[in-house]
Write an enzyme that holds these catalytic residues in place. Structure first.
Site, PDB file in Angstrom:
ATOM      1  N   CYS A   2       7.524 -25.656  16.136  1.00 10.35           N
ATOM      2  CA  CYS A   2       6.479 -24.923  16.896  1.00 10.35           C
ATOM      3  C   CYS A   2       5.906 -26.502  17.447  1.00 10.35           C
ATOM      4  O   CYS A   2       5.718 -27.285  17.146  1.00 10.35           O
ATOM      5  CB  CYS A   2       5.709 -24.588  16.082  1.00 10.35           C
ATOM      6  SG  CYS A   2       5.905 -23.146  15.040  1.00 10.35           S
ATOM      7  N   LYS A 554      14.447 -29.093  17.719  1.00 11.57           N
ATOM      8  CA  LYS A 554      15.219 -30.364  17.421  1.00 11.57           C
ATOM      9  C   LYS A 554      13.741 -30.818  16.113  1.00 11.57           C
ATOM     10  O   LYS A 554      14.728 -31.786  16.019  1.00 11.57           O
ATOM     11  CB  LYS A 554      14.827 -30.588  18.641  1.00 11.57           C
ATOM     12  CG  LYS A 554      15.629 -32.332  18.836  1.00 11.57           C
ATOM     13  CD  LYS A 554      15.494 -32.529  20.180  1.00 11.57           C
ATOM     14  CE  LYS A 554      16.383 -34.069  19.674  1.00 11.57           C
ATOM     15  NZ  LYS A 554      17.738 -34.019  19.211  1.00 11.57           N
TER      16      LYS A 554
HETATM   17  C1  F6R Z   1      22.089 -31.265  14.703  1.00 11.76           C
HETATM   18  C2  F6R Z   1      21.076 -31.303  14.815  1.00 11.76           C
HETATM   19  C3  F6R Z   1      20.505 -32.010  13.683  1.00 11.76           C
HETATM   20  C4  F6R Z   1      19.584 -33.016  12.945  1.00 11.76           C
HETATM   21  C5  F6R Z   1      18.445 -32.335  12.082  1.00 11.76           C
HETATM   22  C6  F6R Z   1      17.622 -33.756  11.278  1.00 11.76           C
HETATM   23  O1  F6R Z   1      22.655 -31.630  16.281  1.00 11.76           O
HETATM   24  O2  F6R Z   1      20.203 -32.577  15.409  1.00 11.76           O
HETATM   25  O3  F6R Z   1      21.396 -31.897  12.487  1.00 11.76           O
HETATM   26  O4  F6R Z   1      20.394 -33.997  12.832  1.00 11.76           O
HETATM   27  O5  F6R Z   1      18.028 -31.666  11.997  1.00 11.76           O
HETATM   28  O6  F6R Z   1      16.825 -34.580  12.108  1.00 11.76           O
HETATM   29  P1  F6R Z   1      16.399 -35.778  12.737  1.00 11.76           P
HETATM   30  O7  F6R Z   1      18.117 -36.728  12.612  1.00 11.76           O
HETATM   31  O8  F6R Z   1      15.111 -35.401  13.508  1.00 11.76           O
HETATM   32  O9  F6R Z   1      15.866 -35.928  10.831  1.00 11.76           O
END
Ligand code: F6R
Length: 559
Positions: A2, A554
């Site tokens: 969020c 994300k």
């Molecule tokens: C896939 C993707 C997710 C992230 C995961 C970890 O395209 O982006 O699998 O890689 O949620 O996120 P971070 O790298 O921000 O810890």
């Protein structure tokens, strides 16, 4: 996840909504804004992205929210802000773990967040009520509470929250990216801190009510909000950002810059790479290149690692990989080993919780990544690991750089392959580092085009999943490792003899002639770029928005 924004100043509603647009990477299933008009709190909400809500108001106070549902289905009733009387409207990011114990009566929504509004109504007005409420909450929470008086209060525990002020205007946000174009300085909230703001500025307090003096931070240039430019999606643009990011990495990751980490790796009993999703795939890639350099290493999925029985020694080196540096599972895994062994982060966000909690922080240098599916950050993570491994080996880095012409060619090839791909299922195969690409390709295809793509090591075919191969089954094989070309060819033939439709992405096209579609790539990294381009073209063909895929966000700040 969020995204939350608070705005004090002229055109507060439109300004808050404008900033909220930048936070949609955190969730985008519903949107809402609360503001004070004619001395009353008004709340407007809608299901969908920020643009679904159009509110006109002259209000000079607003709190706004873009949601990624955790408790309660996606509907207007569950969208934030929540109120429980006439005095408060709250927006919340995180999870209130003890919400059912705290509820003071029946709630209107199915969320864990509404209880915050209930508590505030119960405690009354002003800072004392906010602090009393903060002391009761358990879990992870960044809360903005708009009081009917026009004051905005903030509470922070384990979920990110920042604030910036300038000339009588104040902006609260989940990400400093919202301060771009507003001010070059901002304040980060630490855990168990709260604040009160009006047109006179912001005051910070601890959860026990003591006033706190804070030092402002400067907004880093790489976190200026990026735009799509000539591209139709951020995912497309970000794949084309890779060459520039690689140049940044080359200029930064000089031997002197990496000497401490390289020495740590050399002297560690074992190096453990830990991450989630795509970042975990970067960990698997790291194991491939570091093992080649003679390092004992392992890769772990952070969410599994944190509850596993593995215990590091004080000579283990733990390397946490995370684009956002905010992923709750990765931070949980870090908590498990902090103080036991040395910790390193490879992260794209220098101001993140992960960056500040480790002993050494390495920058990914990908620049801001807006598309939910990580592409350029992954390319940068593996590029950095390749450089570190080459320094360990006293050799030149193996990985070649991408360039625009190469990417144009890869996209043409991806379009060609996707044109005849119309199944809802895909098998993606590879061996060693190519298996890592297969995993990454399958994840991207699932995420943005909702095709059930699954990756397997090619050698595993005959041990089970070949049972699923039949006439017309789509199989995509990555084969860029010269030592394994022949083995990959066997796998391709085994699938072909059972009627599968094969596409091979390879640096040795002649070898695969006759087995099906062959995509010639000039390097390992080109095959990775093909994996991204293939997923993006699949999404486009199916008319899905690759930047904001369904059910995803994300930054995964909940467990
Ligand atoms: C896939 C993707 C997710 C992230 C995961 C970890 O395209 O982006 O699998 O890689 O949620 O996120 P971070 O790298 O921000 O810890």
């Amino acid at each position: 996840m969020c995204g939350i924004v608070g705005f004090i100043g002229k055109n507060a509603v439109s300004n808050a909504m404008e900033k909220l647009r930048l936070l949609q990477y955190r969730g985008y299933d519903s949107v809402g804004v609360g503001f004070v008009e004619d001395g009353e709190i008004r709340i407007e909400k809608a299901v969908g992205k920020v643009d679904e809500l159009s509110v006109k108001s002259e209000s000079v106070r607003a709190v706004a929210h873009t949601r990624w549902a955790t408790h309660g289905k996606v509907c207007t009733r569950n969208a934030h802000p929540h109120a429980s009387g006439e005095n408060w409207a709250i927006v919340h990011n995180g999870i209130i773990e003890n919400y059912s114990e705290l509820a003071t009566g029946k709630t209107v929504s199915d969320t864990d967040s509404e209880v915050i509004a209930q508590l505030l109504e119960k405690y009354g007005n002003g800072l004392g009520s906010v602090i009393a409420c903060a002391q009761k909450l358990e879990g992870a929470f960044a809360v903005l509470a708009l009081e009917k008086s026009g004051k905005i209060y903030a509470i922070k525990q384990k979920s990110p929250l920042f604030v910036s002020e300038k000339n009588g205007e104040v902006v609260f946000a989940s990400d400093p990216v919202c301060f771009c174009g507003f001010s070059d300085t901002y304040y980060s909230f630490c855990d168990k801190e709260c604040a009160v703001a009006d047109e006179n500025g912001v005051e910070f307090y601890s959860f026990s009510g003591e006033r706190i003096a804070k030092t402002p931070q400067t907004l880093a240039v790489e976190y200026r909000a990026s735009e799509k430019g000539d591209f139709d999606t951020f995912m497309h643009k970000e794949i084309y950002d890779i060459p520039l990011a690689q140049s940044r990495i080359e200029q930064t990751y000089l031997p002197a810059f990496v000497s401490e980490v390289v020495s740590d790796i050399r002297h560690a009993d074992e190096v453990w790479f830990i991450g989630c999703g795509t970042a975990y795939h970067a960990c698997l890639f790291a194991v491939c290149v570091f093992e080649k350099a003679g390092v004992r290493c392992r890769a772990f999925i952070a969410s599994e690692f944190r509850y596993s029985d593995v215990v590091p020694t004080k000579n283990t080196l733990c390397v946490f990989v995370s684009q956002s540096g905010e992923t709750a599972d990765t931070l949980g895994a870090l908590e498990k080993v902090a103080g036991v062994c040395k910790t390193v982060a490879l992260t794209n966000v220098g101001y993140s919780a992960l960056a500040s909690a480790v002993n050494v922080c390495l920058p990914t240098l990908a620049g801001e990544e807006r598309a939910v599916a990580s592409t350029k950050a992954y390319a940068c993570q593996i590029f950095v690991f390749d450089i570190l491994a080459s320094v360990l080996n006293n050799a030149e880095p193996v990985m070649q750089k991408l360039d625009k012409n190469g990417l144009d060619y890869i996209f043409e090839e991806a379009k060609r392959v996707v044109k005849s791909f119309d199944k809802n299922e895909l098998f993606v195969l590879g061996r060693k580092a190519d298996y890592v690409t297969a995993l990454e390709c399958a994840l991207k295809v699932k995420e943005v085009s909702y095709v059930n793509a699954n990756a397997y090591p090619t050698g595993e075919l005959k041990h089970g999943f070949i049972a699923l191969i039949e006439e017309g089954t789509e199989v995509l094989i990555f084969a860029t490792d010269p030592i394994l070309y022949k083995k990959s060819l066997h796998g391709a033939r085994e699938c072909k003899s059972r009627g599968a439709k094969i596409t091979v992405v390879t640096t040795e096209p002649e070898m695969f002639e006759g087995v099906g579609n062959v995509v010639k790539v000039s390097s390992y990294l080109c095959s990775v770029a093909f994996a991204f381009a293939f997923a993006l073209e699949c999404a486009k063909k199916r008319n899905f928005d690759p930047d904001m895929p369904r059910n995803l966000a994300k930054s995964v700040t909940v467990e």
